[in-house]
Enzyme design. Structure first.
Site, PDB file in Angstrom:
ATOM      1  CB  SER A   1      -0.858   0.071   1.040  1.00  0.00           C
ATOM      2  OG  SER A   1      -1.304   1.414   1.489  1.00  0.00           O
TER       3      SER A   1
ATOM      4  CE1 TYR B   1      -3.795  -1.033   5.454  1.00  0.00           C
ATOM      5  CE2 TYR B   1      -3.484   1.187   4.520  1.00  0.00           C
ATOM      6  CZ  TYR B   1      -3.437  -0.030   4.140  1.00  0.00           C
ATOM      7  OH  TYR B   1      -3.627  -0.491   2.897  1.00  0.00           O
TER       8      TYR B   1
END
Length: 254
Positions: A132, A145
């Site tokens: 990501s 995250y």
């Protein structure tokens, strides 16, 4: 590209939907033998049945031995794709932090621990990490995250710099917004930051296959990510100010 993966034994974790399912479909279409993993056994079986693969459901941290057996003893390409999009701040419960660390980082570490001995012995292997852009940059409203995706990138980098001369190829996929259930679950922050430029999971897979063909470590499906990453590195205070402005905009909308 077909010659690279034809008959290869491929494992894709978190492949019941989203990027993982798109990866499984593409590898199968290119002639690979694919193990489809997902914590949801029904989703894993549905994708495996669709592509003629083998479903190995369960925790991504523990499935390498079973996946290897399903592939006849050899894993050629491992896609560490399963991830948790854990939101929250420093005040997120410790269980949330622990789960994010376990899935987003330690599952990669455990898989590499299982795979590396055979790969190094034979002088070839490919580890694909779905990181990501949050691992290169950051993500508003999602401290667990962001932090664990930074760690996932660091681990992929470490693998590459340590073992590339011994035949290991590592790719870190770092997309921004992708039209998946994870984006839908991100709420207003995802709508503000990610949704305007979100791409399809298949676009991410196209970027990976191009990256594999060009033997590139960093796979950036969004063309602007590299410039953001450069600005973050060369002008960190300007970068932090711009991100803080986004934070304030998000707070004003909530």
């Amino acid at each position: 590209m077909v010659g690279t993966v034809q008959d290869a034994g491929v494992v894709v974790t978190g492949a019941g939907g989203g990027i993982g399912a798109a990866l499984a479909r593409r590898f199968a279409a290119e002639g690979a033998r694919v193990v489809v993993n997902d914590i949801d056994a029904g989703k894993a079986k549905a994708v495996a049945d669709e592509i003629g693969g083998t479903a190995v459901p369960g925790d991504a941290s523990t499935i390498v031995p079973e996946a290897r057996e399903a592939l006849g003893g050899t894993v050629d390409i491992y896609c560490a794709n399963a991830g948790l999009g854990s939101g929250g701040s420093q005040a997120a419960p410790e269980a949330v932090w622990a789960d994010a660390w376990d899935v987003n980082v330690m599952a990669h570490v455990r898989a590499a621990h299982e795979l590396l001995p055979a790969w190094l012995e034979r002088g070839s292997g490919r580890f694909v990490s779905t990181v990501s852009a949050a691992g290169l940059l950051s993500m508003l409203g999602a401290a667990p995250y962001s932090v664990t995706k930074h760690a996932a990138l660091a681990f992929a980098e470490w693998l590459s710099l340590t073992y590339r001369h011994r035949g290991l190829k590592v790719h870190a996929i770092c997309p921004e917004g992708v039209r998946t259930d994870m984006l839908a679950a991100s709420g207003s922050v995802g709508e503000l930051v990610l949704a305007p430029t979100a791409i399809a999971p298949e676009d991410v897979v196209d970027a990976l296959f191009l990256g594999m063909a060009q033997d590139r470590f960093l796979v950036l499906p969004h063309p602007d990510t590299a410039e953001y990453y450069r600005l973050r590195a060369t002008h960190p205070d300007n970068w932090l100010n711009s991100m803080n402005h986004l934070q304030q905009k998000w707070e004003a909308q909530r």
